[in-house]
Design a protein around this motif. Structure first.
Motif, short mmCIF file in Angstrom:
data_model
loop_
_atom_site.label_atom_id
_atom_site.label_comp_id
_atom_site.label_asym_id
_atom_site.label_seq_id
_atom_site.Cartn_x
_atom_site.Cartn_y
_atom_site.Cartn_z
N VAL A 73 134.93 51.54 -7.86
CA VAL A 73 135.10 52.97 -8.10
C VAL A 73 133.96 53.42 -9.00
O VAL A 73 133.76 52.87 -10.08
N GLY A 74 133.20 54.41 -8.56
CA GLY A 74 132.11 54.85 -9.43
C GLY A 74 131.14 55.78 -8.76
O GLY A 74 131.39 56.29 -7.67
N THR A 75 130.01 55.97 -9.43
CA THR A 75 128.98 56.87 -8.94
C THR A 75 127.71 56.09 -8.68
O THR A 75 127.54 54.98 -9.20
N ALA A 76 126.83 56.67 -7.89
CA ALA A 76 125.52 56.05 -7.62
C ALA A 76 124.61 56.39 -8.80
O ALA A 76 124.05 57.48 -8.88
N ASN A 77 124.47 55.44 -9.73
CA ASN A 77 123.75 55.72 -10.97
C ASN A 77 122.28 56.01 -10.76
O ASN A 77 121.72 56.92 -11.37
N ALA A 78 121.64 55.23 -9.91
CA ALA A 78 120.22 55.48 -9.64
C ALA A 78 120.03 56.85 -9.00
O ALA A 78 119.09 57.57 -9.32
N GLN A 79 120.94 57.22 -8.10
CA GLN A 79 120.84 58.52 -7.44
C GLN A 79 121.06 59.65 -8.44
O GLN A 79 120.39 60.70 -8.38
N GLY A 80 121.97 59.46 -9.38
CA GLY A 80 122.18 60.46 -10.42
C GLY A 80 120.94 60.65 -11.28
O GLY A 80 120.59 61.78 -11.64
N GLY A 81 120.27 59.54 -11.62
CA GLY A 81 119.02 59.63 -12.37
C GLY A 81 117.95 60.37 -11.59
O GLY A 81 117.21 61.20 -12.14
N LYS A 82 117.88 60.08 -10.30
CA LYS A 82 116.92 60.76 -9.43
C LYS A 82 117.21 62.26 -9.38
O LYS A 82 116.30 63.10 -9.44
N GLN A 83 118.49 62.60 -9.26
CA GLN A 83 118.90 64.00 -9.19
C GLN A 83 118.50 64.75 -10.46
O GLN A 83 118.00 65.89 -10.39
N VAL A 120 132.76 58.48 -6.43
CA VAL A 120 133.21 59.67 -7.15
C VAL A 120 131.97 60.55 -7.39
O VAL A 120 130.99 60.08 -7.96
N PRO A 121 132.01 61.82 -7.00
CA PRO A 121 130.82 62.68 -7.13
C PRO A 121 130.53 63.06 -8.58
O PRO A 121 131.40 63.00 -9.44
#
Length: 336
Positions: free
Chosen positions: A155-165, A317-318
């Motif tokens: 359960v979680g978020t895409a951390n690398a994608q969040g950093g990129k965003q 989770v978004p």
């Protein structure tokens, strides 16, 4: 005549003050309502069962109990457990992989039916998770991604994608120009992923990473590291913090060094300090993960697994990006 003019001016000032006070009161009342409203409730509550003659016993092993982030995951999980009738035990990981591994082993030895863990070290935790699986105790990995078949669900978020965003958002503001300082947590797999996603994005589009300092996911360490970063780079224009303790520490350093006019900040996870910076405009954006939803989904999955029901292998989770323009919509994240 002078008395008349003075009276008119005084009346105008009074009306302006009253109008400003009324607007301020309305804003405070709206923010109070937004905070008290709290997060959206869980969309589902897992159906409980009897396992070994009792309702499911679920262990939770967070990274620490200092950060609001982890406490909100616990709050969400406890809410679902309470509604479902499951039993919960929280064991503080104290930012230490060995402590977390020992906690998992102890929970298994004490016949817990499922375990939720937010891993400090996603490699170092794997042997303990494998031992739990071998003993018949499923493990739900929350937040930190543990790439191992022994994990029952993630359960979680895409951390690398969040950093990129967040990097993309900063690039729109800067036009791809300027140096960035980073306050990270080099002992955290999660935050290293966030750092890489962000730095890969901004450096590919022309910005430069001036320096990276290590706050070790501890607020006091992060503030000291951030103070050193800012002292060593008086002309630094931008800074990025990879987690809640890093952002709180960086915010404290920015304020103490009176850099709120010339330094812009982006980072992860809301706190009262982050909200103050957003309102003042020197924090430009904060990636906010749905911490309560982490807790809801993780506990629902743990109960289902304890009751021998099938759950998805991955439960994403978004995230949202909080800005000065929309921060009032997310104030409930300041509550545990």
């Amino acid at each position: 005549m002078r008395r008349t003019v003075t009276a008119v001016v005084s009346l105008g000032l009074l009306l302006t003050t009253v109008g400003c006070d009324a607007a301020a009161r309305r804003e405070i009342a709206a923010e109070k309502r937004a905070t008290e409203q709290g997060p959206p409730p869980p969309a589902k509550i897992a159906q409980t069962c009897k396992t070994n003659g009792h309702t499911p016993k679920i262990g939770i092993v967070p990274i620490n109990l200092q950060a609001l982030f982890f406490n909100q995951i616990n709050t969400g999980a406890q809410l679902v457990a309470r509604k479902a009738g499951a039993q919960v035990q929280i064991v503080n990981g104290n930012d230490d992989s060995t402590t977390q591994a020992n906690a998992i082993d102890d929970l298994v030895a004490n016949h817990y039916d499922a375990i939720i863990v937010d891993a400090v070290d996603t490699e170092g935790i794997k042997p303990a998770i494998r031992r739990a699986k071998a003993a018949g105790v499923p493990v739900v990995a929350v937040d930190a991604t543990v790439g191992d078949p022994a994990v029952a669900t993630q359960v979680g978020t895409a951390n690398a994608q969040g950093g990129k965003q967040l990097g993309e958002a900063l690039l729109k503001i800067t036009g791809g120009r300027g140096d960035i300082g980073v306050v990270g947590a080099l002992n955290s797999t999660i935050q290293n992923e966030r750092q890489k996603g962000f730095t890969d994005e901004v450096t590919a589009k022309g910005m430069k990473i001036k320096n990276v300092v290590d706050g070790r996911n501890i607020q006091e360490n992060a503030q000291t590291a951030a103070e050193n970063l800012l002292t060593g780079a008086p002309d630094l224009k931008y800074a990025y913090a990879t987690g809640e303790p890093a952002l709180i520490g960086l915010a404290a350093a920015v304020v103490s060094q009176q850099r709120t006019k010339d330094l812009k900040v982006v980072g992860w996870d809301l706190s009262s300090q982050a909200v103050d910076g957003l309102r003042a405009g020197w924090i430009l954006g904060v990636v906010q993960q749905n911490t309560f939803e982490f807790g809801y989904d993780a506990m629902n999955a743990a109960i289902d697994l304890a009751c021998h029901r099938t759950v998805p292998k991955d439960m994403p989770v978004p995230t949202q990006i909080v800005t000065p323009a929309n921060v009032q919509n997310y104030l409930y994240y300041l509550e545990k």
